[in-house]
Design an enzyme around this catalytic site. Sequence first.
Site, PDB file in Angstrom:
ATOM      1  N   HIS A 101      91.752  37.516  -5.510  1.00  0.00           N
ATOM      2  CA  HIS A 101      93.212  37.540  -5.653  1.00  0.00           C
ATOM      3  C   HIS A 101      93.818  36.351  -4.941  1.00  0.00           C
ATOM      4  O   HIS A 101      93.332  35.913  -3.905  1.00  0.00           O
ATOM      5  CB  HIS A 101      93.799  38.842  -5.103  1.00  0.00           C
ATOM      6  CG  HIS A 101      93.475  39.098  -3.659  1.00  0.00           C
ATOM      7  ND1 HIS A 101      92.265  39.607  -3.260  1.00  0.00           N
ATOM      8  CD2 HIS A 101      94.194  38.886  -2.538  1.00  0.00           C
ATOM      9  CE1 HIS A 101      92.252  39.727  -1.945  1.00  0.00           C
ATOM     10  NE2 HIS A 101      93.411  39.285  -1.469  1.00  0.00           N
ATOM     11  N   HIS A 103      97.369  35.214  -3.220  1.00  0.00           N
ATOM     12  CA  HIS A 103      98.708  35.603  -2.758  1.00  0.00           C
ATOM     13  C   HIS A 103      99.685  34.522  -3.188  1.00  0.00           C
ATOM     14  O   HIS A 103      99.437  33.325  -2.954  1.00  0.00           O
ATOM     15  CB  HIS A 103      98.756  35.684  -1.229  1.00  0.00           C
ATOM     16  CG  HIS A 103      97.898  36.746  -0.619  1.00  0.00           C
ATOM     17  ND1 HIS A 103      98.403  37.911  -0.104  1.00  0.00           N
ATOM     18  CD2 HIS A 103      96.552  36.799  -0.426  1.00  0.00           C
ATOM     19  CE1 HIS A 103      97.416  38.646   0.386  1.00  0.00           C
ATOM     20  NE2 HIS A 103      96.275  37.992   0.203  1.00  0.00           N
TER      21      HIS A 103
HETATM   22  P1  5GP Z   1      93.473  39.906   1.705  1.00  0.00           P
HETATM   23  O1  5GP Z   1      92.258  40.544   1.107  1.00  0.00           O
HETATM   24  O2  5GP Z   1      93.768  38.550   1.148  1.00  0.00           O
HETATM   25  O3  5GP Z   1      93.429  39.900   3.206  1.00  0.00           O
HETATM   26  O4  5GP Z   1      94.754  40.762   1.347  1.00  0.00           O
HETATM   27  C1  5GP Z   1      94.758  41.902   0.566  1.00  0.00           C
HETATM   28  C2  5GP Z   1      96.196  42.233   0.245  1.00  0.00           C
HETATM   29  O5  5GP Z   1      96.208  43.335  -0.633  1.00  0.00           O
HETATM   30  C3  5GP Z   1      97.054  42.624   1.445  1.00  0.00           C
HETATM   31  O6  5GP Z   1      98.182  41.747   1.533  1.00  0.00           O
HETATM   32  C4  5GP Z   1      97.467  44.057   1.148  1.00  0.00           C
HETATM   33  O7  5GP Z   1      98.790  44.348   1.550  1.00  0.00           O
HETATM   34  C5  5GP Z   1      97.303  44.152  -0.343  1.00  0.00           C
HETATM   35  N1  5GP Z   1      96.944  45.490  -0.809  1.00  0.00           N
HETATM   36  C6  5GP Z   1      95.939  46.276  -0.335  1.00  0.00           C
HETATM   37  N2  5GP Z   1      95.890  47.447  -0.991  1.00  0.00           N
HETATM   38  C7  5GP Z   1      96.886  47.383  -1.929  1.00  0.00           C
HETATM   39  C8  5GP Z   1      97.335  48.312  -2.925  1.00  0.00           C
HETATM   40  O8  5GP Z   1      96.817  49.424  -3.092  1.00  0.00           O
HETATM   41  N3  5GP Z   1      98.379  47.908  -3.694  1.00  0.00           N
HETATM   42  C9  5GP Z   1      98.987  46.706  -3.543  1.00  0.00           C
HETATM   43  N4  5GP Z   1     100.017  46.414  -4.345  1.00  0.00           N
HETATM   44  N5  5GP Z   1      98.584  45.807  -2.607  1.00  0.00           N
HETATM   45  C10 5GP Z   1      97.557  46.151  -1.817  1.00  0.00           C
END
Ligand code: 5GP
Length: 118
Positions: A101, A103
Site C-alpha cells: 500500500h 499512503h
Molecule cells: P503501514 O503498514 O504503512 O505502517 O500502515 C498501515 C496503515 O493501515 C495505517 O496507517 C493504519 O491506520 C491503516 N489501517 C490498518 N487497518 C486498517 C483498516 O482496517 N482499515 C483502514 N481503512 N485502514 C487501516
Amino acid sequence: MTTDNCIFCKIVRGEVSSRKVYEDDELLAFHDIQPVAPVHFLLVTKEHIDSMAGLDARHAGVMGRMMVMVHKLAAEQGSTDGFRIVCNTGRVGCQDVFHLHVHVLGGPGPLPGMIARA
Ligand code: 5GP
Ligand code: ZN
C-alpha cells in the site's frame, strides 16, 4: 500471512468495510482508518503482494498505473497543490500491514517535514 487473514485483502473482497476513494480491476484506494493528515488515503494493489520488496517485472504495469493516477486522486480528495506518498517497507520501514500500500498524504496546508535531521 495468507490472504485469508490479510486485512487489506478483506477490504478488497468487501468483507471489511472501508471508505472507498477509487476502484478499478487492479487497484483500490480507501481512506486510512487513523488519518495523520487532512487527506490520508491508501492506494493498494488488489493482488496480495506483501510489500514493495515483493515486486518483480510482472508488476511494472500496475505499479506504473498506480503512480500515474496518484495526483488526480489526491486533488479529488482536496489536496490540490501537491501531496506526499509514503510506502513503508519491511522492518526498517516499520511496515505494519503486509499488503502493498502507498499512503497518500495531503491537505490544504503544507505537511510537517520528513524525518528530522540529526
Ligand atoms: P503501514 O503498514 O504503512 O505502517 O500502515 C498501515 C496503515 O493501515 C495505517 O496507517 C493504519 O491506520 C491503516 N489501517 C490498518 N487497518 C486498517 C483498516 O482496517 N482499515 C483502514 N481503512 N485502514 C487501516
Ligand atoms: Zn492482502
